[in-house]
Motif scaffolding. Sequence first.
Motif, mmCIF file in Angstrom:
data_model
loop_
_atom_site.group_PDB
_atom_site.id
_atom_site.type_symbol
_atom_site.label_atom_id
_atom_site.label_comp_id
_atom_site.label_asym_id
_atom_site.label_seq_id
_atom_site.Cartn_x
_atom_site.Cartn_y
_atom_site.Cartn_z
ATOM 1 N N GLN A 1 0.358 -1.246 -0.080
ATOM 2 C CA GLN A 1 0.228 0.074 -0.225
ATOM 3 C C GLN A 1 0.696 1.112 -0.217
ATOM 4 O O GLN A 1 1.928 1.411 0.713
ATOM 5 C CB GLN A 1 -0.710 -0.427 0.806
ATOM 6 N N ASN A 48 -8.962 -9.778 -9.360
ATOM 7 C CA ASN A 48 -9.748 -8.222 -9.702
ATOM 8 C C ASN A 48 -8.335 -7.590 -10.432
ATOM 9 O O ASN A 48 -7.387 -7.917 -9.903
ATOM 10 C CB ASN A 48 -10.158 -7.314 -8.978
ATOM 11 N N PRO A 49 -7.933 -7.169 -11.680
ATOM 12 C CA PRO A 49 -7.046 -6.813 -12.945
ATOM 13 C C PRO A 49 -6.002 -5.758 -11.453
ATOM 14 O O PRO A 49 -4.729 -5.954 -11.443
ATOM 15 C CB PRO A 49 -7.079 -6.469 -14.164
ATOM 16 N N VAL A 50 -6.539 -4.811 -10.762
ATOM 17 C CA VAL A 50 -5.385 -4.275 -9.535
ATOM 18 C C VAL A 50 -4.989 -4.806 -8.598
ATOM 19 O O VAL A 50 -3.724 -4.079 -8.373
ATOM 20 C CB VAL A 50 -6.154 -3.385 -9.022
ATOM 21 N N ASP A 51 -5.039 -6.517 -8.549
ATOM 22 C CA ASP A 51 -4.325 -7.138 -7.401
ATOM 23 C C ASP A 51 -3.942 -7.921 -7.691
ATOM 24 O O ASP A 51 -3.431 -9.497 -7.196
ATOM 25 C CB ASP A 51 -5.698 -7.834 -6.621
ATOM 26 N N THR A 53 -0.798 -8.609 -8.609
ATOM 27 C CA THR A 53 0.303 -9.214 -8.359
ATOM 28 C C THR A 53 0.847 -10.032 -6.993
ATOM 29 O O THR A 53 1.398 -11.142 -6.641
ATOM 30 C CB THR A 53 0.980 -7.914 -7.329
ATOM 31 N N GLY A 144 -1.091 -8.994 -15.507
ATOM 32 C CA GLY A 144 -1.421 -8.176 -15.572
ATOM 33 C C GLY A 144 -2.622 -7.751 -16.123
ATOM 34 O O GLY A 144 -3.177 -6.738 -15.155
ATOM 35 N N GLY A 146 -4.470 -9.938 -14.324
ATOM 36 C CA GLY A 146 -5.469 -10.525 -13.011
ATOM 37 C C GLY A 146 -5.372 -11.790 -12.548
ATOM 38 O O GLY A 146 -5.612 -12.523 -11.405
#
Length: 157
Positions: A1, A48-51, A53, A144, A146
């Motif tokens: 974060q 979700n693609p933002v997650d 990693t 990338g 997700g």
Amino acid sequence: QNGTVTAANASSLNDGAAAMVLMTEEHAKDMGITPLARICGCGDAEQNPVDFTTTPSLSVPVALEHAGMDASDIDYHEINEAFSVVAIANMKLMNLDPSKVNVFGGAVSLGHPIGMSGTRIIGTLYDALKAKDASIGCASICNGGGGASAIIIERLN
């Protein structure tokens, strides 16, 4: 974060080429080929693609279930590092011993040859298993979008 991605903690893009030969055990015997490893299981996951990693932490349990194994059966892990945080976050989420992950360096140090990264991490995992006289390894990689994939291999030679 609130982290920052910089050139120092992101993998460089590299040229690369690799090949691996996959065949049935029966075909290998017929051809007189001694296999180096066998695939025990594989798995994919998405979120979700933002997650993206942290998605390897979801694909590894799928691969373990497919292989009929537990996390404790894995001797070494190879987690592709598009960014340093990928290996760090997934080690934390899966409670992995850092001395058993990316033992020869990850993509930040070795490079991230787009188009052959999967082959690179499986080859590096095999090399680690051989060098450490270990048997079972898990390679995982996120994308990338997700998603992530994982594969469990057993070193035979």
